[in-house]
Design a protein around this motif. Structure first.
Motif, short mmCIF file in Angstrom:
data_model
loop_
_atom_site.label_atom_id
_atom_site.label_comp_id
_atom_site.label_asym_id
_atom_site.label_seq_id
_atom_site.Cartn_x
_atom_site.Cartn_y
_atom_site.Cartn_z
N LEU A 1 57.66 -31.53 41.01
CA LEU A 1 56.33 -31.88 40.51
C LEU A 1 55.98 -33.32 40.87
N LEU A 2 56.98 -34.20 40.82
CA LEU A 2 56.76 -35.59 41.21
C LEU A 2 56.46 -35.70 42.70
N LEU A 3 57.21 -34.99 43.51
CA LEU A 3 57.04 -35.07 44.96
C LEU A 3 55.70 -34.52 45.41
N GLU A 4 55.23 -33.45 44.79
CA GLU A 4 53.98 -32.85 45.23
C GLU A 4 52.77 -33.54 44.61
N GLY A 5 53.00 -34.52 43.74
CA GLY A 5 51.89 -35.27 43.18
C GLY A 5 51.29 -34.69 41.91
N SER A 6 51.92 -33.66 41.33
CA SER A 6 51.41 -33.13 40.07
C SER A 6 51.51 -34.15 38.96
N PHE A 7 52.59 -34.95 39.00
CA PHE A 7 52.73 -36.11 38.12
C PHE A 7 52.74 -37.33 39.01
N ARG A 8 51.81 -38.27 38.79
CA ARG A 8 51.70 -39.47 39.61
C ARG A 8 52.31 -40.66 38.88
N PRO A 9 52.65 -41.71 39.64
CA PRO A 9 53.13 -42.93 38.99
C PRO A 9 52.15 -43.40 37.92
N GLY A 10 52.68 -43.66 36.73
CA GLY A 10 51.84 -44.08 35.61
C GLY A 10 51.42 -42.95 34.71
N ASP A 11 51.55 -41.69 35.16
CA ASP A 11 51.17 -40.56 34.33
C ASP A 11 52.15 -40.37 33.17
N ARG A 12 51.60 -39.93 32.07
CA ARG A 12 52.44 -39.60 30.92
C ARG A 12 52.82 -38.13 30.99
N LEU A 13 54.11 -37.83 30.81
CA LEU A 13 54.54 -36.44 30.78
C LEU A 13 54.02 -35.77 29.51
N PRO A 14 53.82 -34.46 29.54
CA PRO A 14 53.40 -33.75 28.32
C PRO A 14 54.42 -33.96 27.21
N PRO A 15 54.02 -33.82 25.96
CA PRO A 15 54.97 -33.96 24.85
C PRO A 15 56.16 -33.02 25.02
N GLU A 16 57.28 -33.43 24.47
CA GLU A 16 58.52 -32.70 24.68
C GLU A 16 58.39 -31.22 24.30
N ARG A 17 57.81 -30.93 23.15
CA ARG A 17 57.69 -29.54 22.71
C ARG A 17 56.86 -28.72 23.70
N GLN A 18 55.74 -29.29 24.14
CA GLN A 18 54.86 -28.59 25.06
C GLN A 18 55.53 -28.37 26.42
N LEU A 19 56.19 -29.40 26.93
CA LEU A 19 56.84 -29.28 28.24
C LEU A 19 57.99 -28.28 28.19
N ALA A 20 58.75 -28.27 27.10
CA ALA A 20 59.85 -27.31 26.96
C ALA A 20 59.32 -25.89 26.95
N GLU A 21 58.21 -25.67 26.26
CA GLU A 21 57.60 -24.33 26.22
C GLU A 21 57.11 -23.91 27.59
N GLN A 22 56.49 -24.85 28.33
CA GLN A 22 55.97 -24.54 29.65
C GLN A 22 57.10 -24.18 30.63
N LEU A 23 58.23 -24.86 30.49
CA LEU A 23 59.37 -24.61 31.36
C LEU A 23 60.25 -23.46 30.87
N GLY A 24 60.04 -23.05 29.62
CA GLY A 24 60.84 -21.98 29.06
C GLY A 24 62.28 -22.37 28.81
N VAL A 25 62.47 -23.61 28.35
CA VAL A 25 63.82 -24.12 28.10
C VAL A 25 63.88 -24.72 26.70
N SER A 26 65.10 -25.01 26.27
CA SER A 26 65.25 -25.62 24.95
C SER A 26 64.93 -27.11 25.03
N ARG A 27 64.57 -27.68 23.92
CA ARG A 27 64.26 -29.11 23.88
C ARG A 27 65.49 -29.98 24.17
N PRO A 28 66.69 -29.61 23.67
CA PRO A 28 67.86 -30.43 24.02
C PRO A 28 68.13 -30.45 25.53
N SER A 29 67.96 -29.30 26.21
CA SER A 29 68.17 -29.27 27.67
C SER A 29 67.13 -30.11 28.38
#
Length: 256
Positions: free
Chosen positions: A27-55
């Motif tokens: 995602l970083l390489l293709e420009g979906s997340f650019r320098p300075g961008d804030r990543l989605p909140p942990e809970r939201q990003l974990a749900e989007q990736l289908g993984v646990s929050r600890p992982s």
């Protein structure tokens, strides 16, 4: 027994956190997340990736150790400037000390943006074309209102959008790095060009020709339009530098 098992392939034993790292790096390489961008909140990003929050948390820590993301107290996790910094930092200082390098930069921009425009015309998705068209419409509005600061900002974003539409990770980051390096200079150049009669209108038309070629999928026309745009900027800035040089010589002769 060994012969009967020879066709088996090694199992993917990578840790889940390493797989998450690989996906986020993509995602970083293709420009979906650019320098300075804030990543989605942990809970939201974990749900989007289908993984646990600890992982996910472990993967974020690995990215942070590599200097690709950083956490701000109470403010979340942000993409750092590391992918751009190696290119930007030394050249930013060199440009400030050696104005003659601006011609070399424009020559590089001509090559880079010509290729980017051609690839954008050939590879742009419908979403890419919608984004580029929307930015050009915003540029038209800012021009009509004589909003120079806004026009400068849209100009940079327009060229970033073209690079994204080329769908090449290196072009995306090279263009982003170059525009970051020139950010102040781009603004100064555009502001200076605005002072010349009808130049802002010509710049708008040039962006319009690039957009029309991309929209129609004409790679050769897009490349030619992008290169003509840089040629125009180089010519006008060269004229302005020569006028300034003559003025300085005249002042020295008169003792002023």
């Amino acid at each position: 027994m060994a012969d009967s098992l020879s066709h088996l392939q090694p199992l993917n034993t990578r840790k889940l956190s390493d797989q998450i790292v690989a996906q986020l790096e993509t995602l970083l390489l293709e420009g979906s997340f650019r320098p300075g961008d804030r990543l989605p909140p942990e809970r939201q990003l974990a749900e989007q990736l289908g993984v646990s929050r600890p992982s996910l948390r472990e993967a974020i820590q690995k990215l942070a150790a590599r200097g690709l993301v950083m956490s701000r107290q109470g403010g979340g996790t942000f993409v750092t400037e590391r992918l751009d910094a190696g290119f930007t930092e030394p050249w930013q200082e060199m440009l400030e000390r050696h104005p003659e390098l601006h011609r070399d930069v424009l020559e590089f921009r001509r090559m880079l943006e010509g290729t980017v425009a051609r690839l954008a015309a050939e590879r742009a998705t419908e979403a890419d074309r919608e984004r580029i068209g929307r930015l050009y419409a915003q540029m038209q509005e800012a021009h009509a209102r004589d909003e120079r600061e806004r026009t400068s900002e849209i100009d940079v974003t327009f060229h970033r959008a073209l690079a994204d539409a080329a769908h090449n990770a290196l072009f995306t980051h090279l263009t982003g790095s170059l525009l970051n390096m020139l950010k102040g200079h781009v603004h100064d150049n555009i502001a200076s060009l605005f002072e010349a009669e009808d130049v802002s209108g010509q710049l708008l038309e040039q962006h319009g020709r690039v957009w029309e070629a991309v929209r129609s999928g004409d790679g050769k026309a897009a490349e030619a339009a992008a290169q003509a745009h840089i040629d125009f900027i180089e010519g006008r800035l060269g004229e302005m530098r020569e006028v300034a040089a003559r003025r300085e010589r005249s002042q020295r002769r008169s003792g002023g």
